[in-house]
Design a protein around this motif. Structure first.
Motif, PDB file in Angstrom:
ATOM      1  N   VAL A  65       2.169 -13.920   9.093  1.00  0.00           N
ATOM      2  CA  VAL A  65       2.602 -13.180   7.989  1.00  0.00           C
ATOM      3  C   VAL A  65       3.576 -12.110   8.065  1.00  0.00           C
ATOM      4  N   ALA A  66       3.997 -11.993   9.239  1.00  0.00           N
ATOM      5  CA  ALA A  66       5.169 -10.914   9.376  1.00  0.00           C
ATOM      6  C   ALA A  66       5.913 -11.333  10.954  1.00  0.00           C
ATOM      7  N   LYS A  67       7.062 -11.085  10.758  1.00  0.00           N
ATOM      8  CA  LYS A  67       7.822 -11.471  11.910  1.00  0.00           C
ATOM      9  C   LYS A  67       8.906 -10.192  12.129  1.00  0.00           C
ATOM     10  N   GLY A  68       8.879  -9.565  13.292  1.00  0.00           N
ATOM     11  CA  GLY A  68       9.722  -8.392  13.643  1.00  0.00           C
ATOM     12  C   GLY A  68      10.989  -8.633  14.239  1.00  0.00           C
ATOM     13  N   GLU A  69      11.609  -7.844  14.428  1.00  0.00           N
ATOM     14  CA  GLU A  69      13.155  -7.849  14.952  1.00  0.00           C
ATOM     15  C   GLU A  69      13.114  -7.979  16.392  1.00  0.00           C
ATOM     16  N   THR A  70      14.003  -8.613  16.901  1.00  0.00           N
ATOM     17  CA  THR A  70      13.931  -8.845  18.418  1.00  0.00           C
ATOM     18  C   THR A  70      14.119  -7.383  19.392  1.00  0.00           C
ATOM     19  N   THR A  71      13.486  -7.243  20.262  1.00  0.00           N
ATOM     20  CA  THR A  71      13.284  -6.151  20.841  1.00  0.00           C
ATOM     21  C   THR A  71      14.651  -6.161  21.954  1.00  0.00           C
ATOM     22  N   PRO A  72      14.937  -5.017  22.568  1.00  0.00           N
ATOM     23  CA  PRO A  72      15.825  -4.951  23.621  1.00  0.00           C
ATOM     24  C   PRO A  72      15.464  -5.987  24.900  1.00  0.00           C
ATOM     25  N   GLU A  73      14.321  -6.091  24.870  1.00  0.00           N
ATOM     26  CA  GLU A  73      13.751  -6.927  26.234  1.00  0.00           C
ATOM     27  C   GLU A  73      13.698  -8.439  25.716  1.00  0.00           C
ATOM     28  N   GLY A  74      14.145  -8.621  24.591  1.00  0.00           N
ATOM     29  CA  GLY A  74      14.265 -10.118  24.194  1.00  0.00           C
ATOM     30  C   GLY A  74      13.170 -11.038  23.559  1.00  0.00           C
ATOM     31  N   TYR A  75      12.113 -10.191  23.151  1.00  0.00           N
ATOM     32  CA  TYR A  75      10.851 -10.778  22.406  1.00  0.00           C
ATOM     33  C   TYR A  75      10.981 -10.271  20.886  1.00  0.00           C
ATOM     34  N   PHE A  76      10.342 -10.880  20.069  1.00  0.00           N
ATOM     35  CA  PHE A  76       9.879 -10.322  18.906  1.00  0.00           C
ATOM     36  C   PHE A  76       8.331 -10.410  18.594  1.00  0.00           C
ATOM     37  N   ILE A  77       7.810  -9.661  17.534  1.00  0.00           N
ATOM     38  CA  ILE A  77       6.410  -9.364  17.445  1.00  0.00           C
ATOM     39  C   ILE A  77       6.071 -10.189  16.329  1.00  0.00           C
ATOM     40  N   ILE A  78       5.011 -11.202  16.313  1.00  0.00           N
ATOM     41  CA  ILE A  78       4.530 -12.007  14.858  1.00  0.00           C
ATOM     42  C   ILE A  78       3.118 -11.564  14.852  1.00  0.00           C
ATOM     43  N   THR A  79       3.045 -11.215  13.476  1.00  0.00           N
ATOM     44  CA  THR A  79       1.673 -10.740  12.891  1.00  0.00           C
ATOM     45  C   THR A  79       0.848 -12.077  12.283  1.00  0.00           C
TER      46      THR A  79
END
Length: 106
Positions: A65-79
């Motif tokens: 339902v949600a996709k975050g922005e890419t972090t400096p560590e190279g991953y993003f969070i999905i909900t």
């Protein structure tokens, strides 16, 4: 009148998700019809991410339902629809690595 009918016909044959926005359920992923497409981390829809979370990694995530922005560590969070949050690590010429929110697999 012909133009109107042509436009009306074109609208009627478009898939429902075109109007609803990006597909988000694993069952809506293109991977369900062609598994060979599941070998990339580029251009993934929420449905593709849900598909990988569910089918590649076994997470309880049938809809994103949600996709975050890419972090400096190279991953993003999905909900996921059930509230689960997962980390997604895109990889070159491979499907993404998906872990729990802490970066593990348990």
């Amino acid at each position: 009148m012909k133009k109107f009918l042509a436009v009306a016909f074109a609208i009627l044959i478009l898939p429902a998700y075109v109007f609803a926005g990006e597909p988000s359920k694993a069952t809506e992923s293109a991977y369900n019809t062609d598994i060979r497409k599941a070998t990339t981390s580029k251009g993934l829809t929420k449905a593709d991410l849900a598909w990988h979370a569910l089918n590649t990694y076994g997470w309880d995530c049938s809809e994103v339902v949600a996709k975050g922005e890419t972090t400096p560590e190279g991953y993003f969070i999905i909900t996921c629809a059930n509230g689960t949050k997962l980390r997604v690590y895109p990889r070159e010429r491979q499907h993404p690595r998906i872990t729990n929110i802490r970066g593990g697999y348990d």
